[in-house]
Every structure is written in structure tokens, then in C-alpha cells.
Design an enzyme around this catalytic site. Structure first.
Site, short mmCIF file in Angstrom:
data_model
loop_
_atom_site.label_atom_id
_atom_site.label_comp_id
_atom_site.label_asym_id
_atom_site.label_seq_id
_atom_site.Cartn_x
_atom_site.Cartn_y
_atom_site.Cartn_z
N CYS A 47 41.29 18.93 45.95
CA CYS A 47 39.85 18.87 46.24
C CYS A 47 39.22 17.58 45.71
CB CYS A 47 39.14 20.07 45.63
SG CYS A 47 39.73 21.66 46.23
N VAL A 84 62.74 22.05 50.33
CA VAL A 84 63.45 23.23 50.78
C VAL A 84 63.48 23.21 52.30
CG1 VAL A 84 63.48 25.75 50.83
CG2 VAL A 84 62.83 24.54 48.73
N TRP A 441 9.81 32.78 42.77
CA TRP A 441 10.72 33.47 43.67
C TRP A 441 11.81 32.48 44.09
CZ3 TRP A 441 11.16 38.50 45.06
CH2 TRP A 441 10.09 39.35 44.71
N ARG A 449 13.90 38.82 50.85
CA ARG A 449 12.67 39.53 51.19
C ARG A 449 12.42 39.48 52.69
NH1 ARG A 449 7.92 37.31 47.46
NH2 ARG A 449 6.76 38.89 48.62
#
Length: 460
Positions: A47, A84, A441, A449
Site C-alpha cells: 500500500c 513454487v 452533528w 438522520r
């Protein structure tokens, strides 16, 4: 007493987390651990590659959590540059090839096997797509190869194919290096991990940052110069000069070995496991990281999500189970966060198309709010979109686009999704408040809401 043999295919997050956890739980004489990694690096942060390329962080050493020598010092036989090439499940052995030693091949037996083969960049079958100068970005080796191209290039034109998370992060990295960047995206909006209306906000911001973003543009090929190097990218109606081309179309599970061995794969091509990360139908084989599909707690289906957070958790769980304990991975809600320059982009849960595919009825609401109290200096707008289930009001998904302070707010919604909360229940969450951090809020609660009202109106 003969030691039990654990073989791990893949030396990054999931594989080496499994090895380390198993070693903590089992004594060296009880468990012999052998891990194979075909690259030059182990236990690293993929990342962080865009930020290394962009010059914001040092690399590659700074991105490595634990070196091969450190793993070996803990009695883990980690064999680098060893690929592998075959799984022989009938004889419980794997065939390997040493990439830096003349291709010498050997067989290694196992009692328990862990597959952590990761993912590979999506590379469409187009003319010139494999030419020098075209780069996928998945491993530290990929990052170094891209940097080598950038340092050798005399030009300053870059084309990024795809505007997903990798695409927009690499666009920012190239902007930081002084390149003129064009992003070609086949969809109507960048960031197909968002709904189109939220992706449109990302497109607007990218253009304002000087990133040319061409939407609805299918790439038809990569042109090469007289030396065979990429020099332009073509679409159905245009040609875009490029001194470097970066693939940003996401990744797909690297399960070539697993498929050849007949192990079960899901719709995305990822390995299917049970809650203990054991491959379905197999008693002694586990798999984790970017090569597996995981259970989506919201939709009730498996899906492929390539994230280091999941890979490390998978490795811990596998190592615990291999080491004699018991642990499970219950699933995910699909949380992701990214940025392009100063724009933060986040989502969790379902998009509209995911909810429709799952057969869910839902309502959507979108609000524009501010990251801090409106009177506090530095306040920036943010958009929050919320999906809630029709009638029940169960939260289904949240998307957030905004500036500083926007992205990590998605974690509130991730917890609410995991707890299967309704949007009405969310409105009562006791979130931290002070003017430098949030309005009275919080924007997520404002969206909850509004979603609560939408659910009630839809019921009426």
C-alpha cells in the site's frame, strides 16, 4: 520426534504472519517452517508503493516490516527468489524453481500447506500491453521497476489506465514527480468502487488538480517506438503520448497454482475457505490474503477484496490454527479509504449496484456537510452518501468524499455495519465533538438522520 512440516507459498503479509504466529505457538522442534517467496522482498507494505514512487516516503527498506534475515533468525526457513511451480497434493509436496541459481528445481514435502500467493495487476490482452515502459504496481519489485523507468525517461508524460484506487494514487504520485498525467477510465466516472454520483465528485477534483481524466474511454492498445518501448496509448477515438504507462485497473487473485491443483475457486477466481481459513474440502491446506475470497457480512456472499489489513488478519488466524489453537475470520464489510492529492475518498458496505445484485430494496440519501464547526478556521465541505434497507432501516453502505478529516469518518459506518445497526440507531451514537474536529452533528449522523426520514417516508 519428527517435526511436523509446514510449507508456505508466498512471503508477504498473510504468509509470513501465519509463519510468525505458528512459530510463537509451536516450538522449533515440533514444527519445521519453510516459506517460499519469488520476489526480492518479504513482509512489506504494498500500500505504500504509490507514496514511495511519489517521493513522500523512503523505500524500499522503509516499507519492509521484517526482513528475510529477521525471519530466519526466528527459525523460519524463508527462501527468497524461489518460485513454487506446482502443487502435488496427492504426494503432499511442492515443486520449486530457484530464480537466481540457474533455475534449479526441487521438491519439498509438507504436512500442512499455506497458500498466500497474493494478487496480480489486471493486464488486458491488448497490443503492446507487455512492452517495456508499461507497469503494473503490486509488489516492491514492481515499484522499483517503475522508478527505474521514471529515472531513465527524458520525457514527462504519463498515462494511467484505470481510475480505481491504484490508478488515482499513482496519478497523484506521478503529479508529484512533475509528470503531465492523463488517466483513461472506461467507466462513466472514476472510482468504480463508488456510485457514479460520488465518482463524479472525484472526477471534478482530479481535473482541478491538473490531472486530465478521460471518462468512457476504452483503451485499444499501446503504441511502441523504434526500440520497442511504450510511447503512446490509444483508445477508440484518440491517441495519448506516454513516456510511461501505469496499469491502475485493480488486481485479480493469483490462483494459477491452486486452479491447476483443482482447489475450489469463487466467481472472482479467489480461493474459497471456511471461517478458519482452511481451503474448502481440504484438511491440511489453508489460504489467506489477496488470493482468497472473503465473506461479505452485509450482502451475505463471498467477494474478493485485496487489502493488507485482511491479509495480516488471515495470517494470524491461519498461524493460530496451524499452531494448535483455534481462530476464525468472520468476514468483512468492505471498508476502504484512499486519497488523490488533498481529496479523501472512502466507502464501506454496499454500493447501489451491489445492493441490487443482492436483491435488497433500499433507499439512498446524500448530504453535504462540513468537517468542523462552520465558524472554525479550515472548515472544508464533505459529501456523505448512505444506503439503508427499505422498511427495516438497516444500514447497507456509506460513501464519503471530502478534504481533511473526511476519509476516516467511514470507520463509524464500518462499526455500525458490523453491528448490523439501523440508521435510526446510528443517530444516537455518542461521537466526540469539539469545533476543531466536527460540527455538533457529525456529517455521518446528519446522513443517518436524513436516511431515517427516507426509510419512514418509503414505508408510508
Amino acid at each position: 520426534m519428527t517435526a511436523e512440516r509446514l510449507v508456505i507459498v508466498g512471503g508477504d503479509a498473510a504468509g509470513m504472519a501465519a509463519a510468525s504466529q505458528a512459530r510463537r505457538l509451536r516450538k522449533p522442534g515440533e514444527l519445521a517452517i519453510t516459506a517460499f517467496e519469488r520476489g526480492h522482498f518479504t513482509s512489506y507494505s504494498a500500500c505504500g508503493i504509490p507514496y514511495w514512487v511519489g517521493g513522500e516516503v523512503d523505500g524500499p527498506d522503509a516499507l519492509i516490516a521484517r526482513t528475510a534475515a529477521e525471519h530466519r533468525a526466528r527459525d523460519i526457513d524463508l527462501r527468497m527468489r524461489t518460485e513454487v511451480t506446482e502443487l502435488d497434493l496427492d504426494r503432499c509436496r511442492v515443486r520449486t524453481r530457484e530464480l537466481d541459481n540457474g533455475g534449479r528445481e526441487t521438491w519439498t514435502g509438507f504436512d500442512k500447506l499455506v497458500l498466500a500467493t497474493g494478487a496480480r495487476p489486471r493486464r488486458p490482452r491488448l497490443p503492446g500491453i507487455d512492452a517495456p515502459g508499461v507497469h503494473g504496481v503490486q509488489t516492491l519489485d514492481d515499484g522499483q521497476a517503475l522508478l527505474d523507468t521514471l529515472e531513465a525517461s527524458a520525457g514527462r508524460r504519463a498515462v494511467v489506465i484505470g481510475a480505481g484506487y491504484i490508478g488515482v494514487e499513482m496519478a497523484e504520485a506521478l503529479i508529484r514527480r512533475g509528470y503531465r498525467v492523463t488517466v483513461l477510465e472506461q467507466s462513466a466516472q472514476p472510482m468504480s468502487t463508488l456510485d457514479p454520483d460520488m465518482g463524479a465528485l472525484v472526477h471534478e477534483a482530479m481535473c482541478a488538480m491538473g490531472i486530465e481524466t478521460v471518462r468512457g474511454s476504452a483503451v485499444t492498445g499501446v503504441l511502441t517506438d523504434t526500440e520497442g518501448r511504450a510511447c503512446a496509448v490509444t483508445t477508440e477515438d484518440a491517441e495519448y503520448p506516454a513516456d510511461v504507462v501505469v496499469l491502475g485497473m485493480g488486481v485479480r487473485p493469483e490462483t494459477t497454482l491452486a486452479a491447476a491443483a483443482g482447489l475450489p475457486l469463487g466467481e472472482s477466481g479467489g480461493l474459497l475457505t471456511d471461517l478458519a481459513m482452511r481451503v474448502r474440502g481440504q484438511e491440511h491446506i489453508w489460504a489467506g490474503g489477496d488470493c482468497v475470497e472473503v465473506w461479505d457480512l452485509v450482502s451475505g456472499h463471498t467477494r474478493h477484496i485485496a487489502l493488507g489489513t485482511h491479509a495480516n488478519k488471515h495470517g494470524q488466524i491461519i498461524g493460530t490454527n496451524v499452531g494448535g489453537g483455534y481462530a476464525t475470520f468472520p468476514g468483512v464489510v468492505g471498508t476502504a479509504v484512499s486519497k488523490v492529492c488533498d481529496l479523501e475518498i472512502a466507502r464501506t458496505g454496499l454500493l447501489e449496484r451491489h445492493a441490487e445484485a443482492a436483491g435488497l430494496r433500499f433507499v439512498t440519501t446524500t448530504v453535504e456537510a462540513t468537517s468542523r464547526a462552520g465558524y472554525y478556521p479550515g472548515t472544508r465541505p464533505m459529501h456523505v452518501k448512505m444506503l439503508a434497507e427499505h422498511r427495516t432501516g438497516r444500514l447497507l453502505g456509506v460513501q464519503i468524499v471530502g478534504r481533511e478529516g473526511a476519509g476516516k469518518r467511514v470507520d463509524i459506518a464500518a462499526v455500525a455495519l458490523t453491528a448490523k445497526m439501523t440508521v435510526e440507531q446510528m443517530t444516537a451514537l455518542d461521537l466526540g465533538y469539539a469545533p476543531p474536529f466536527s460540527p455538533v452533528w457529525d456529517p455521518v449522523l446528519v446522513a443517518a438522520r436524513k436516511a431515517t426520514r427516507a426509510v419512514r417516508e418509503a414505508g408510508d
